[in-house]
Design a protein around this motif. Structure first.
Motif, PDB file in Angstrom:
ATOM      1  N   GLY A  98      47.244  59.817  29.781  1.00 42.40           N
ATOM      2  CA  GLY A  98      48.071  59.031  28.872  1.00 42.40           C
ATOM      3  C   GLY A  98      47.988  57.541  29.197  1.00 42.40           C
ATOM      4  N   GLN A  99      47.991  57.224  30.496  1.00 42.69           N
ATOM      5  CA  GLN A  99      47.889  55.814  30.900  1.00 42.69           C
ATOM      6  C   GLN A  99      46.521  55.246  30.528  1.00 42.69           C
ATOM      7  N   ARG A 100      45.493  56.057  30.691  1.00 45.25           N
ATOM      8  CA  ARG A 100      44.151  55.588  30.318  1.00 45.25           C
ATOM      9  C   ARG A 100      44.071  55.319  28.828  1.00 45.25           C
ATOM     10  N   GLN A 101      44.741  56.168  28.042  1.00 43.46           N
ATOM     11  CA  GLN A 101      44.718  55.905  26.614  1.00 43.46           C
ATOM     12  C   GLN A 101      45.437  54.596  26.310  1.00 43.46           C
ATOM     13  N   ARG A 102      46.512  54.291  27.039  1.00 47.24           N
ATOM     14  CA  ARG A 102      47.195  53.003  26.855  1.00 47.24           C
ATOM     15  C   ARG A 102      46.252  51.846  27.181  1.00 47.24           C
ATOM     16  N   ILE A 103      45.439  52.034  28.227  1.00 49.58           N
ATOM     17  CA  ILE A 103      44.480  50.988  28.592  1.00 49.58           C
ATOM     18  C   ILE A 103      43.426  50.834  27.492  1.00 49.58           C
ATOM     19  N   GLY A 104      42.960  51.971  26.969  1.00 50.73           N
ATOM     20  CA  GLY A 104      42.013  51.944  25.853  1.00 50.73           C
ATOM     21  C   GLY A 104      42.585  51.167  24.668  1.00 50.73           C
ATOM     22  N   ILE A 105      43.861  51.363  24.419  1.00 49.10           N
ATOM     23  CA  ILE A 105      44.507  50.662  23.307  1.00 49.10           C
ATOM     24  C   ILE A 105      44.614  49.162  23.626  1.00 49.10           C
ATOM     25  N   ALA A 106      44.973  48.843  24.868  1.00 49.43           N
ATOM     26  CA  ALA A 106      45.068  47.429  25.263  1.00 49.43           C
ATOM     27  C   ALA A 106      43.721  46.741  25.080  1.00 49.43           C
TER      28      ALA A 106
ATOM     29  N   GLY B 219      47.350  40.678  31.375  1.00 46.83           N
ATOM     30  CA  GLY B 219      48.659  41.190  31.774  1.00 46.83           C
ATOM     31  C   GLY B 219      49.537  41.440  30.559  1.00 46.83           C
ATOM     32  N   HIS B 220      49.481  40.499  29.631  1.00 47.56           N
ATOM     33  CA  HIS B 220      50.294  40.638  28.427  1.00 47.56           C
ATOM     34  C   HIS B 220      49.888  41.872  27.617  1.00 47.56           C
ATOM     35  N   LEU B 221      48.571  42.065  27.493  1.00 54.19           N
ATOM     36  CA  LEU B 221      48.077  43.223  26.731  1.00 54.19           C
ATOM     37  C   LEU B 221      48.507  44.541  27.394  1.00 54.19           C
ATOM     38  N   LEU B 222      48.420  44.589  28.710  1.00 56.67           N
ATOM     39  CA  LEU B 222      48.839  45.806  29.414  1.00 56.67           C
ATOM     40  C   LEU B 222      50.324  46.066  29.190  1.00 56.67           C
ATOM     41  N   GLU B 223      51.091  45.002  29.283  1.00 53.16           N
ATOM     42  CA  GLU B 223      52.530  45.122  29.112  1.00 53.16           C
ATOM     43  C   GLU B 223      52.872  45.601  27.706  1.00 53.16           C
ATOM     44  N   ARG B 224      52.145  45.047  26.757  1.00 55.04           N
ATOM     45  CA  ARG B 224      52.318  45.413  25.351  1.00 55.04           C
ATOM     46  C   ARG B 224      52.117  46.918  25.163  1.00 55.04           C
ATOM     47  N   CYS B 225      51.271  47.504  26.005  1.00 49.46           N
ATOM     48  CA  CYS B 225      50.964  48.921  25.878  1.00 49.46           C
ATOM     49  C   CYS B 225      51.741  49.763  26.880  1.00 49.46           C
ATOM     50  N   GLY B 226      52.807  49.172  27.433  1.00 43.51           N
ATOM     51  CA  GLY B 226      53.707  49.954  28.270  1.00 43.51           C
ATOM     52  C   GLY B 226      53.265  50.113  29.711  1.00 43.51           C
ATOM     53  N   LEU B 227      52.377  49.235  30.192  1.00 42.43           N
ATOM     54  CA  LEU B 227      51.938  49.318  31.589  1.00 42.43           C
ATOM     55  C   LEU B 227      52.311  48.022  32.306  1.00 42.43           C
ATOM     56  N   HIS B 228      52.432  48.110  33.619  1.00 41.29           N
ATOM     57  CA  HIS B 228      52.750  46.917  34.397  1.00 41.29           C
ATOM     58  C   HIS B 228      51.498  46.042  34.528  1.00 41.29           C
ATOM     59  N   PRO B 229      51.635  44.712  34.377  1.00 39.88           N
ATOM     60  CA  PRO B 229      50.467  43.830  34.499  1.00 39.88           C
ATOM     61  C   PRO B 229      49.715  44.018  35.819  1.00 39.88           C
ATOM     62  N   ARG B 230      50.457  44.410  36.851  1.00 38.50           N
ATOM     63  CA  ARG B 230      49.877  44.593  38.174  1.00 38.50           C
ATOM     64  C   ARG B 230      48.757  45.646  38.198  1.00 38.50           C
ATOM     65  N   VAL B 231      48.779  46.597  37.262  1.00 41.40           N
ATOM     66  CA  VAL B 231      47.801  47.681  37.325  1.00 41.40           C
ATOM     67  C   VAL B 231      46.391  47.221  36.942  1.00 41.40           C
ATOM     68  N   ALA B 232      46.258  45.961  36.526  1.00 42.27           N
ATOM     69  CA  ALA B 232      44.956  45.420  36.127  1.00 42.27           C
ATOM     70  C   ALA B 232      43.892  45.591  37.212  1.00 42.27           C
ATOM     71  N   ASP B 233      44.319  45.607  38.464  1.00 45.72           N
ATOM     72  CA  ASP B 233      43.352  45.684  39.567  1.00 45.72           C
ATOM     73  C   ASP B 233      42.932  47.103  39.910  1.00 45.72           C
ATOM     74  N   ARG B 234      43.540  48.087  39.247  1.00 45.23           N
ATOM     75  CA  ARG B 234      43.202  49.470  39.593  1.00 45.23           C
ATOM     76  C   ARG B 234      42.028  49.973  38.756  1.00 45.23           C
ATOM     77  N   TYR B 235      41.457  51.081  39.233  1.00 40.38           N
ATOM     78  CA  TYR B 235      40.286  51.659  38.564  1.00 40.38           C
ATOM     79  C   TYR B 235      40.706  52.811  37.650  1.00 40.38           C
ATOM     80  N   PRO B 236      39.880  53.105  36.639  1.00 40.85           N
ATOM     81  CA  PRO B 236      40.262  54.131  35.659  1.00 40.85           C
ATOM     82  C   PRO B 236      40.716  55.458  36.277  1.00 40.85           C
ATOM     83  N   HIS B 237      40.053  55.894  37.366  1.00 36.69           N
ATOM     84  CA  HIS B 237      40.390  57.220  37.889  1.00 36.69           C
ATOM     85  C   HIS B 237      41.788  57.269  38.506  1.00 36.69           C
TER      86      HIS B 237
END
Ligand code: ADP
Ligand code: SF4
Ligand code: MG
Lengths: 330, 365
Positions: free
Chosen positions: A157-165, A134-152
């Protein structure tokens, strides 16, 4: 002289293609030397197929170099055993143009990040692991809640944030960013560049920033290396490279970058580069750029120019700056 | 004539030239599981002979669909197209599929982003080039082949006669895109639609292709609709620019005006967020926050208001702004215009501190 975070000397990566009589060698990376300081960004630019991605992969030993030295913070990376290499990998990560490629489409994105933690035994225990993701996602500008969602379910842009996280999960000192903004929309590119910038400030990361967009490279990099057919042909501080490009290839490349100002763009002279980059299977003898160079002269096919210092802290591999290099034997 | 400084085009463009394509009130929507998605919402433009009109915008903003829909190159249904698009005296939207077949490739040529998808991998490029010419122009096989060789030479393919019987995979990316251009031009179209035609190419190849299309345009007098997200490319080639956002034209102006004095908050935001060669700043870029909306869930009011940092008040959130002419030939779809000083600061021209290096001398500076 300070010790650099990363020092690369005469790196070669050759691939064999074809079989039997048709066997040929692709000299994808063919004598690359680089230096990257802690907390800094080195840009790597050049036309597609010139060996940028292969260089990035080889630095992390994601492909095995054929020869050369890669020294990371005093460690000779090529000498590491399989086990030591695994431990070392914690310190270096990679992000890609298409984050899809690095994310498993069947896994919720939080799990993709979790995998990176598990590999290195970091943040064990269910709660600690979840918090860290959750912290890593937040660090990259995403809500921790999105952890349960799938890449598609995410935009590019959001996927690139996940790649960075995911890349940040193992707390690296160094990240190879391979065309991280090339596939993104213009308004999203700036967001991702700002994120990378912010992370660098906060975490002291060093980046190898691979891109073909020289305007973006100039904005985010401290120094820029220009690559052509497996070699570095010029390397300098970012504005120095733009103000006074010393290699005919860099001059041509810079003159081909469109400037979003109609007045300048229409007045500007361009150096036209004709044709395509020659094949890395059979590069031209002597200077590899000679088949497309407008300044070519007779020595260029007889000497393979060395990367030499031509002005203060600015290196180029071109015989116009003195006939320094390896004579062609045959 | 266009008021562009720098080299003036030697063909007649702009207001005085004949209108070849006139689009009015073009709407395109698709039926989806979540209801109708309005992808293009009421677009108007005139394209003049010899003119280059650039359409810019993010992916999903409706750039491609708005041009594909002209000749029904979208699946119908689920797609639905309304409005008019006059190519000369013919309203394309009213044509049957049979009649459209005679327009596509013949009166309107296309060059798409990915040459691998526009070329058929199992046919030689000679066959793919001559097919249209035999069909549309009624040329014999021999004549079509002669003309194909001419076309390939014109787009800069070395030894064209020998390459006619090669397959697409035997060409490099840049050479394949030249072949696609040759096909696009093969029937002397009145209008060429280039959709992200150079996006997948290296900048060096891109420069070659742009020069090539400009030369051909000057020779043949065709009008070009150039779809791209690259504002640098637009600055180099466009006479006029349409900026699209969420299916609408949000700003339309002559290129020189648009870059010097953008007025819509989105256009200003886009220009301000661009890294520019020769800008010495290293700090954060002025990024536009958020994401563009999905066509199935367009916001009420102004399509841009959720991301707009300029004003975005109650009115923006509820009322759809009209496209207003704020200066001659300069249209803006916003209740509020970005004031001059702020708009100029966003322009690349104002941010460039180091001029592009002079490349006229050969070799080392
Ligand atoms: N596994 C491989 N086998 C054979 N050739 C390869 C392989 N990987 C890369 N190459 C070739 O090496 C050259 C450099 O490729 P790459 O590093 O991907 O360049 P860039 O990232 O600059 O576009 C290209 O000619 C490419 O086709
Ligand atoms: S060495 Fe010769 S061919 Fe190579 S870049 Fe310099 S002048 Fe051109
Ligand atoms: Mg690459």
């Amino acid at each position: 002289m300070s010790t650099a975070l990363l020092e690369v000397e005469d790196l070669h990566v050759h691939f064999s293609v074809g079989r039997g009589r048709d066997r040929q060698t692709v000299r994808a990376v063919d004598g690359v030397s680089l230096r990257l300081e802690r907390g800094q960004t080195l840009g790597l630019v050049g036309e597609s197929g010139c060996g940028k991605t292969t260089t990035g992969l080889a630095l992390l030993r994601l492909v095995e170099p054929t020869s050369g030295r890669v020294v990371f913070d005093g460690t000779d990376v090529r000498a590491l055993s399989k086990r030591d290499l695994r431990a070392w990998r914690r310190r270096a990560a990679m992000i890609f143009q298409d984050p899809y490629a690095s994310l498993d489409p069947r896994l919720p994105v939080g799990e993709s990040i979790g995998e990176a933690l598990d590999i290195h035994g970091l943040h064990q225990g269910k709660q600690a692991r979840r918090d860290r993701i959750g912290h890593l996602l937040e660090r990259c500008g995403l809500h921790p809640r999105v952890a349960d969602r799938y890449p598609h379910e995410f935009s590019g842009g959001q996927r690139q944030r996940i790649g960075i996280a995911r890349a940040l999960a193992c707390e690296p000192d160094f990240i190879v960013c391979d065309e991280p903004i090339a596939a993104l929309d213009v308004s999203i590119q700036a967001q991702v560049m700002n994120l990378l910038n912010e992370l660098q400030q906060d975490l002291g990361l060093a980046y190898l920033f691979i891109a073909h967009d020289l305007a973006a490279v100039q904005h985010v990099c401290d120094r820029i290396a220009v690559m052509y057919l497996g070699r570095i042909v010029e390397e300098a501080e970012r504005l120095d490279l733009y103000r006074e490009p010393q290699h005919p290839y860099t001059q041509a490349l810079l003159s081909a970058i469109p400037i979003p100002d109609p007045v300048r763009e229409r007045e500007r002279e361009r150096i036209r580069l004709e044709g395509d980059v020659p094949s890395p299977i059979d590069p031209p003898s002597g200077c590899r750029f000679r088949t497309r160079c407008r300044a070519v002269f007779d020595t260029c096919e007889r000497i393979d120019p060395a990367l030499q210092e031509v002005t203060d802290d600015h290196r180029a591999a071109c015989l116009l700056h003195g006939e320094v290099g390896t004579p062609v034997t045959s | 004539m266009s008021s562009a400084p720098g080299p003036t085009p030697d063909h007649d463009v702009g207001e005085d030239a004949e209108v070849v394509l006139s689009v009015r009130d073009l709407d395109v929507s698709f039926g989806t599981k979540r209801g109708r998605a309005s992808v293009v919402r009421g677009i108007d433009y005139d394209l003049h002979r010899g003119e280059t009109l650039a359409i810019v915008g993010e992916s999903g903003s409706g750039k491609s669909v708005s041009t594909l829909a002209l000749t029904k190159l979208i699946p119908i249904p689920p797609g639905r197209v309304t409005g008019t698009a006059h190519l000369g005296a013919t309203d394309l939207i009213a044509l049957s599929e049979e009649e459209l077949v005679r327009v596509r490739g013949q009166r309107i040529g296309f060059v798409f982003q990915d040459p691998m998808t526009s070329l058929n991998p199992v046919h030689t490029i000679g066959r793919q080039l001559t097919e249209g010419m035999r069909h549309h122009l009624g040329l014999s096989e021999a004549d079509a082949r002669d003309r194909a060789v001419e076309l390939l030479a014109k787009v800069g393919i070395p030894s064209p006669a020998r390459r006619l019987d090669d397959y697409p995979h035997q060409f490099s990316g840049g050479m394949r895109q030249r072949v696609v251009i040759a096909i696009g031009l093969s029937c002397d179209p009145e209008v060429l639609i280039a959709d992200e035609a150079t996006t997948a190419l290296d900048v060096t190849t891109q420069a070659q292709i742009i020069d090539l299309i400009a030369e051909l345009q000057a020779d043949l007098g065709m009008a070009v609709v150039w779809i791209t997200h690259d504002l640098g490319v637009v600055a180099g080639i466009a006479d006029r620019v349409l900026v699209m956002y969420a299916g609408e034209v949000v700003e339309q102006a002559e290129a020189v005006t648009l870059f010097a004095r953008p007025r819509h908050p989105y256009t200003v935001g886009l220009l301000a967020s661009l890294p520019v060669l020769g800008d010495t700043e290293r700090g954060d870029l002025a990024a536009i926050p958020g994401l563009p909306p999905a066509p199935t869930s367009l916001p009420p009011g102004c399509g841009f208001h959720p991301r707009c940092s300029f004003r975005s008040d109650e009115r923006c959130a509820t009322e759809r702004p009209p496209l207003r002419e704020v200066a001659p030939g300069h249209l803006v779809r916003s209740f509020y215009e970005v004031p001059e000083e702020q708009s100029r600061r966003a322009s690349a021209a104002a941010r460039i501190e180091i001029e592009p290096p002079d490349v006229r001398d050969e070799g080392v500076a």
